[in-house]
Each structure stands twice: as structure tokens, then as C-alpha cells.
Design an enzyme around this catalytic site. Structure first.
Site, mmCIF file in Angstrom:
data_model
loop_
_atom_site.group_PDB
_atom_site.id
_atom_site.type_symbol
_atom_site.label_atom_id
_atom_site.label_comp_id
_atom_site.label_asym_id
_atom_site.label_seq_id
_atom_site.Cartn_x
_atom_site.Cartn_y
_atom_site.Cartn_z
ATOM 1 C CG ASP A 8 -1.854 -1.119 1.272
ATOM 2 O OD1 ASP A 8 -1.584 -2.223 1.468
ATOM 3 O OD2 ASP A 8 -3.057 -1.086 1.384
ATOM 4 C CD GLU A 39 -6.163 1.292 -0.262
ATOM 5 O OE1 GLU A 39 -7.909 1.236 -0.288
ATOM 6 O OE2 GLU A 39 -6.726 0.849 1.511
ATOM 7 C CG ASN A 40 -4.507 3.900 2.122
ATOM 8 O OD1 ASN A 40 -3.661 2.777 2.592
ATOM 9 N ND2 ASN A 40 -5.449 4.506 1.684
ATOM 10 C CG ASN A 67 -10.540 -0.074 3.167
ATOM 11 O OD1 ASN A 67 -9.262 -0.325 2.832
ATOM 12 N ND2 ASN A 67 -10.890 0.265 4.097
ATOM 13 C CG HIS A 68 -9.021 3.895 2.282
ATOM 14 N ND1 HIS A 68 -10.035 5.020 2.841
ATOM 15 C CD2 HIS A 68 -8.535 3.350 3.379
ATOM 16 C CE1 HIS A 68 -9.587 4.424 4.335
ATOM 17 N NE2 HIS A 68 -9.104 3.714 4.175
ATOM 18 C CG HIS A 156 -7.218 -4.141 1.323
ATOM 19 N ND1 HIS A 156 -6.503 -3.248 0.493
ATOM 20 C CD2 HIS A 156 -7.847 -3.388 1.030
ATOM 21 C CE1 HIS A 156 -5.738 -2.219 1.185
ATOM 22 N NE2 HIS A 156 -7.548 -2.362 2.092
ATOM 23 C CG HIS A 181 -6.830 -3.145 5.690
ATOM 24 N ND1 HIS A 181 -7.434 -2.163 5.161
ATOM 25 C CD2 HIS A 181 -7.706 -3.613 6.719
ATOM 26 C CE1 HIS A 181 -8.226 -1.415 5.716
ATOM 27 N NE2 HIS A 181 -8.134 -2.426 6.570
#
Length: 264
Positions: A8, A39-40, A67-68, A156, A181
Site C-alpha cells: 500500500d 489505494e492510499n 476499501n479506500h 485486502h 490493508h
């Protein structure tokens, strides 16, 4: 065949440290396939089209998320492309076990210049996470439709047990099951008996003088007072977390996995 998976990317610190290390890792280890969880990458929360382009420009073949993924609305249109496309927007994945009708796709099958085919899957866990379909049965469904022998899965998920269980469930059917995650690298990288490379969590590529990427004082205030507050990405002590996987291109079986944690 050598695969590099980067954990990530968190904020600008994560992007900078990956950009610094990626070229020499790829060259030194003759990396064929690069997959990055992004994703981040947008300040710690979500990803934008411009940042996806930046990560692809670094050399990523596929970007996975979690999830983001919907934190930045501008990514919706970028990911809305035909299923048979190979353009960059098609190669940004969101978890495949999200509801039908959400933008994008959870699996991508492509081919390297060498002619080697590969597939990347993205799934999200259900324990202590937002509601989604069963990742175990979704994995069965997706794998049954793939023709590629090289199959890499980014799971994730929050709990170690769910990720470990999925690793054993898919052992011998995919090349690698790689957890993301929690942003904390785990010390259990191994090749399972059936030839699947596994690690519970690759870890975050981002600022380690933080609480999983966020400025420490902001998180401490939340714990100590229970009061809401805006979280901001930290920048101190950036490290790149990744795994390097060696596998047989003809069978898809992994024979090695090495965890990397590289600082400035």
C-alpha cells in the site's frame, strides 16, 4: 519469471520512496511483472487518475486497491472502461467481491512483451470490513475463468486469520496470495506446499514514523479523547515494503518469496 508486488502506497512519502527504489530493484532482480497497491496514494485516502498515471509511469503493470478506492470520486470515470480493454483505467482494480454495478473490475488478465500471460485478482475480506461478497467463493469463480498460469491475488483484509485461511484455500491454484490493508509488514513470507507464495501482510510503502501512515499526534488525540478530527498523512521515515516472487511461467508455481523493506 520474477514478480514484484509493492504494498500500500501511502501519501506523497510513499510515492517518493517507491519512485526512488523501484528502478534499481527491477534492474537488479530482472523483474518481469510489477503490481502496486495504490489505494492510499492520494494523501493517504484513495487514488486519483493523475496519481494512477504517475504509478503506471513508474512501471506498474497493474494497480490494486481496497476499501479506500472510492474516497476520490474522480477515479470513478477513469475506471469505467470496456471489459476487454487493456488501457490504464482497466488495469486499476477494485475488489472483485464488491456489489455488481460498481465502477471498474476486480480481475485483469494481460500479456507481457515476452508473450507470458498473467492475471491479477483483487479481493476484500469480510471480517471487520464493509459488507461484500464471500472472497473465497468469488476467488473460485474468477480462477475458473482464467487461462493464465501466473495468477497473483491481493487480499485486502483486516484479520490475519482470514488472509491465512485464503492462502491455504488457494494453495496450488494461484501463484501468490498477498495480504494488504493493515500497513504492518508480517514476518511469515513463505511458499506453501502446493507452490503458492504467501504473506499475511506486505506492509505499507509510506511514512513509518506514524500510526499506520497518519500523523501520530492526530491519532493519539482520537484515542485519548474520542473526539473526531481530520487525519493527515505523515512524512517521516518513509520505507518501501514489497515482496519479490520467483515462479515458473509454464506452471505458475512459485519457488521463492522475499520480503523487502527499504528506507532512504
Amino acid at each position: 519469471m520474477n514478480i514484484l508486488f509493492v504494498g500500500d502506497i501511502f501519501g506523497s512519502a510513499g510515492r517518493h520512496i517507491v519512485r526512488e527504489h523501484l528502478p534499481h530493484i527491477v534492474e537488479t532482480n530482472s523483474v518481469d511483472l510489477i503490481v502496486i497497491n495504490g489505494e492510499n496514494s492520494a494523501g493517504g485516502f484513495g487514488i486519483t487518475p493523475s496519481l494512477a498515471e504517475e504509478i503506471f509511469d513508474m512501471g506498474a503493470h497493474v494497480i490494486t486497491t481496497g476499501n479506500h478506492i472510492w474516497d476520490k470520486r474522480e477515479i470513478f470515470e477513469y475506471m469505467t472502461v470496456p471489459a476487454d480493454s487493456h488501457e490504464r483505467g482497466r488495469r486499476v482494480l477494485r475488489p472483485a467481491n464488491y456489489a455488481v454495478g460498481t465502477p471498474g473490475f476486480g480481475v485483469y488478465q494481460g500479456e507481457l512483451p515476452s508473450g507470458q500471460s498473467y492475471a491479477v485478482l483483487n479481493l476484500q475480506g469480510r471480517v471487520f470490513m464493509s459488507s461484500c461478497d464471500d472472497p473465497f467463493r468469488k476467488a473460485d469463480e474468477l480462477i475458473s475463468k482464467l487461462t493464465a498460469k501466473i495468477i497473483l491475488l491481493d487480499i485486502h483484509a483486516e484479520t490475519t486469520s482470514e488472509k491465512v485461511a485464503l492462502g491455504w484455500y488457494l494453495d496450488g491454484r494461484v501463484t501468490a496470495v498477498l495480504g494488504t490493508h493493515t500497513h504492518i509488514p508480517t514476518a511469515d513470507a513463505r511458499v506453501l506446499p502446493g507452490g503458492t507464495a504467501f504473506i499475511t501482510d506486505v506492509g505499507m510503502s509510506g511514512p513509518y514514523d506514524s500510526v499506520i501512515g497518519v500523523e501520530t499526534e492526530l491519532v493519539l488525540n482520537r484515542f485519548l479523547t474520542g473526539m473526531p478530527g481530520k487525519f493527515e498523512a505523515a512524512k517521516g521515515n518513509p520505507k518501501m515494503a514489497a515482496v519479490l516472487i520467483g515462479c515458473d511461467g509454464a506452471t505458475g508455481r512459485a519457488y521463492s518469496i522475499q520480503h523487502l523493506l527499504l528506507g532512504e
